[in-house]
Write a protein that holds these residues in place. Structure first.
Motif, PDB file in Angstrom:
ATOM      1  N   ARG A 142      48.157  70.103  48.066  1.00  0.00           N
ATOM      2  CA  ARG A 142      49.118  70.797  47.208  1.00  0.00           C
ATOM      3  C   ARG A 142      48.391  71.463  46.039  1.00  0.00           C
ATOM      4  N   THR A 143      48.935  72.563  45.574  1.00  0.00           N
ATOM      5  CA  THR A 143      48.380  73.231  44.403  1.00  0.00           C
ATOM      6  C   THR A 143      48.705  72.407  43.165  1.00  0.00           C
ATOM      7  N   TRP A 144      48.036  72.731  42.064  1.00  0.00           N
ATOM      8  CA  TRP A 144      48.273  72.036  40.797  1.00  0.00           C
ATOM      9  C   TRP A 144      49.739  72.174  40.380  1.00  0.00           C
ATOM     10  N   GLU A 145      50.294  73.370  40.484  1.00  0.00           N
ATOM     11  CA  GLU A 145      51.671  73.592  40.057  1.00  0.00           C
ATOM     12  C   GLU A 145      52.662  72.859  40.953  1.00  0.00           C
ATOM     13  N   ASP A 146      52.416  72.852  42.264  1.00  0.00           N
ATOM     14  CA  ASP A 146      53.303  72.115  43.175  1.00  0.00           C
ATOM     15  C   ASP A 146      53.237  70.616  42.897  1.00  0.00           C
ATOM     16  N   THR A 147      52.028  70.136  42.639  1.00  0.00           N
ATOM     17  CA  THR A 147      51.861  68.713  42.327  1.00  0.00           C
ATOM     18  C   THR A 147      52.612  68.348  41.058  1.00  0.00           C
ATOM     19  N   ARG A 148      52.494  69.175  40.021  1.00  0.00           N
ATOM     20  CA  ARG A 148      53.206  68.903  38.768  1.00  0.00           C
ATOM     21  C   ARG A 148      54.713  68.867  38.986  1.00  0.00           C
ATOM     22  N   LYS A 149      55.224  69.800  39.750  1.00  0.00           N
ATOM     23  CA  LYS A 149      56.666  69.878  39.981  1.00  0.00           C
ATOM     24  C   LYS A 149      57.178  68.651  40.722  1.00  0.00           C
ATOM     25  N   ILE A 150      56.457  68.263  41.774  1.00  0.00           N
ATOM     26  CA  ILE A 150      56.866  67.108  42.574  1.00  0.00           C
ATOM     27  C   ILE A 150      56.738  65.822  41.769  1.00  0.00           C
ATOM     28  N   MET A 151      55.622  65.674  41.059  1.00  0.00           N
ATOM     29  CA  MET A 151      55.371  64.428  40.339  1.00  0.00           C
ATOM     30  C   MET A 151      56.309  64.258  39.145  1.00  0.00           C
ATOM     31  N   ASP A 152      56.790  65.341  38.569  1.00  0.00           N
ATOM     32  CA  ASP A 152      57.755  65.221  37.463  1.00  0.00           C
ATOM     33  C   ASP A 152      58.975  64.423  37.912  1.00  0.00           C
ATOM     34  N   GLU A 153      59.444  64.692  39.134  1.00  0.00           N
ATOM     35  CA  GLU A 153      60.601  63.969  39.657  1.00  0.00           C
ATOM     36  C   GLU A 153      60.254  62.519  39.971  1.00  0.00           C
ATOM     37  N   ILE A 154      59.049  62.306  40.490  1.00  0.00           N
ATOM     38  CA  ILE A 154      58.621  60.937  40.808  1.00  0.00           C
ATOM     39  C   ILE A 154      58.481  60.114  39.530  1.00  0.00           C
ATOM     40  N   PHE A 155      57.955  60.719  38.472  1.00  0.00           N
ATOM     41  CA  PHE A 155      57.811  60.020  37.193  1.00  0.00           C
ATOM     42  C   PHE A 155      59.170  59.563  36.682  1.00  0.00           C
ATOM     43  N   ILE A 156      60.136  60.459  36.711  1.00  0.00           N
ATOM     44  CA  ILE A 156      61.479  60.126  36.212  1.00  0.00           C
ATOM     45  C   ILE A 156      62.068  58.960  36.993  1.00  0.00           C
ATOM     46  N   LYS A 157      61.830  58.948  38.295  1.00  0.00           N
ATOM     47  CA  LYS A 157      62.410  57.921  39.156  1.00  0.00           C
ATOM     48  C   LYS A 157      61.721  56.562  39.004  1.00  0.00           C
ATOM     49  N   HIS A 158      60.392  56.561  38.912  1.00  0.00           N
ATOM     50  CA  HIS A 158      59.654  55.295  38.975  1.00  0.00           C
ATOM     51  C   HIS A 158      58.888  54.911  37.703  1.00  0.00           C
ATOM     52  N   LEU A 159      58.390  55.881  36.959  1.00  0.00           N
ATOM     53  CA  LEU A 159      57.533  55.535  35.826  1.00  0.00           C
ATOM     54  C   LEU A 159      57.729  56.517  34.671  1.00  0.00           C
ATOM     55  N   PRO A 160      58.929  56.556  34.083  1.00  0.00           N
ATOM     56  CA  PRO A 160      59.162  57.473  32.963  1.00  0.00           C
ATOM     57  C   PRO A 160      58.302  57.087  31.769  1.00  0.00           C
ATOM     58  N   LEU A 161      57.810  58.097  31.074  1.00  0.00           N
ATOM     59  CA  LEU A 161      56.976  57.851  29.896  1.00  0.00           C
ATOM     60  C   LEU A 161      57.249  58.992  28.908  1.00  0.00           C
ATOM     61  N   ASP A 162      58.247  58.774  28.070  1.00  0.00           N
ATOM     62  CA  ASP A 162      58.707  59.841  27.184  1.00  0.00           C
ATOM     63  C   ASP A 162      57.759  60.063  26.018  1.00  0.00           C
ATOM     64  N   HIS A 163      57.855  61.264  25.452  1.00  0.00           N
ATOM     65  CA  HIS A 163      57.069  61.602  24.270  1.00  0.00           C
ATOM     66  C   HIS A 163      57.589  60.823  23.058  1.00  0.00           C
TER      67      HIS A 163
END
Length: 484
Positions: A68-89
């Protein structure tokens, strides 16, 4: 008089350092994981934090395997982070920030224990963790990036204008940035890509590449820490509570780690009947369940673990206990299995798996991780994962037999076999799903939705049925328009 930066201290005046929240135990979102957690941790928290982080790392590894490209990876992983490992600013004052960061901290250190055991596990863990670090850092506001940089005591030297004058012609202006001076061995990735200036064994790195230096520092730090953890690991052997958990975690990467499907007990909208299973199996089942169905039809019987794996899968697909008993009785067509024998030796077990006998537990269907970790099969067994258990030749033959009429061809085999060789079994299964559902509009990289890989047989089957129903409704809608 020289400024601090000209003397080699790279930390600018502490931009962003005053924005750190003093009410937090973990004031920074970014973490080098220098210090292990020292507070009391329950076994449940120990395992949950590690599993959720492992789900994230497994999906990152899946992105690597799928190029996957960097941008595709970022887009996909954003959803995975929210679901499994949120880390807010830190600016998200209404969120449980300390709780999130504590979980992140604990999960990282638990996985260090799980992945420090072999060179291959260490390599995979480091690669995924570095990408996780990169994704988070790229998502940081500039002020928080700088606050993190200021919190670390990096021994990078800022090259003086006099040094650079002898290297660069013409001299860059102040607005064009400055250069850091490091031994080239500390930035081999930049040297390999020819993105530094080399002189006398030193690499001069433009300030625009500061993040790249940071990522390399994180990787080097993690490599050393994993080696130290490996040396300390034997002390845990006496703890019978932790070792099984660590064993399971280290094996979880192969299956992509169980998704939320592990806890799903609901069934699709269409209730299944015994007569529907044959068509369902050929159209919608993943290779593991398709193989079990084919063996059942061929032999008129399945051994215990095969019945358990397939039976629980069908249960979650929507097959009621009444229909399940009809299905299994008809399927067990060997002459020696009479009605009386079926009722005495098999009926109880099927009812037990539905929670109607014994301790009446509502058993979940097996996830990919559980199927893979079940261990080696004995002679006559049909359960397990074909991507692991079959030889390369048998796997190719089986896949073409199962899915040839749905678009899978011999030209797809090199890609699939390469994934299997690299032990990306769940990615290979996902790629088969994409190829066989391309007629329904699924494109390469989409997986079973939002780029997710297959981590549960029922996840595969449910998404396949969903796509089929969507296609059917679309066709019916077009027919209605024509008739009108």
């Amino acid at each position: 008089m020289q400024s601090r930066k000209e003397k080699g201290d790279i930390k600018p005046a502490a931009v962003g350092i005053h924005s750190l929240r003093t009410d937090l135990k973990y004031p920074l979102r970014m973490n080098f994981y220098d210090k292990p957690p020292t507070e009391d941790i329950t076994i449940e928290e120990f395992e949950t934090a590690a599993l959720d982080r492992l789900r994230v790392l497994a999906e990152i590894e899946s992105c690597f395997a799928r190029n996957r490209t960097w941008e595709d990876t970022r887009k996909i992983m954003d959803e995975i982070f929210i679901k499994h490992l949120p880390l807010d600013h830190s600016t998200a004052k209404t969120k449980p920030i300390d709780e999130q960061r504590r979980k992140d901290h604990i999960g990282h250190f638990v996985l260090r224990f799980a992945f420090c055991r072999t060179e291959d596990l260490r390599r995979r863990f480091i690669k995924a963790e570095v990408m996780l670090f990169r994704l988070r850092y790229a998502d940081e506001p500039a002020t928080e990036q700088q606050a993190f940089m200021n919190s670390k005591d990096f021994d990078w030297q800022l090259a003086t204008p006099e040094e650079m004058q002898g290297i660069l012609q013409p001299m860059p202006s102040e607005s064009q940035g400055r250069y850091y001076k490091l031994k080239w061995t500390r930035v081999p990735n930049l040297v390999e890509r020819r993105e530094v200036i080399m002189k006398g064994g030193m690499a001069y790195v433009h300030s625009a590449k500061q993040a790249e230096i940071l990522y390399r520092e994180f990787q080097t730090h993690l490599e050393k820490e994993l080696e130290a953890t490996a040396k300390a690991l034997p002390r845990l052997d006496e703890d019978t509570r932790l070792v099984p958990i660590l064993d399971n975690l280290s094996k979880g990467f192969q299956a992509g780690v169980a998704s939320q499907w592990s806890d799903v007990e609901g069934s699709p909208d269409d209730t299944l009947t015994a007569e529907m299973i044959d068509e369902m199996a050929y159209k919608h089942f993943p290779a593991c369940m398709r193989n079990l169905h084919m063996c059942l039809r061929r032999d008129g019987h399945l051994k215990h673990f095969g019945r358990l794996q397939y039976g629980l899968f069908l249960k979650v697909c929507g097959l009621s206990i009444e229909e399940a008993l009809v299905f299994w009785r008809k399927a067990f067509r060997r002459p020696d299995i009479t009605d009386d024998k079926f009722n005495k030796e098999y009926k109880y077990n099927f009812r037990h798996s539905y929670g109607l006998e014994g301790k009446r537990a509502n058993y979940a269907a097996k996830s990919c991780q559980q199927i893979i970790m079940a261990g080696a099969r004995s002679a006559g067994d049909s359960h397990g994962c074909p991507y692991i258990d079959f030889s390369m030749e048998n796997l190719q033959s089986a896949l073409l037999t199962m899915y040839g009429e749905y678009g899978l061809s011999s030209t797809d085999m090199p890609e699939l076999m390469e994934l299997v060789k690299k032990k990306h079994y769940h990615v290979a299964c996902t790629r088969v799903f994409e190829i066989t559902h391309s007629r329904q509009g699924v494109k390469k990289g989409e997986g079973v939705g939002a780029g997710e890989s297959v981590t549960h047989p029922n996840q595969y089957a449910a998404r396949s049925r969903e796509l089929s129903q969507e296609l059917k409704k679309k066709a019916e809608g077009e027919t209605d328009v024509v008739m009108q």
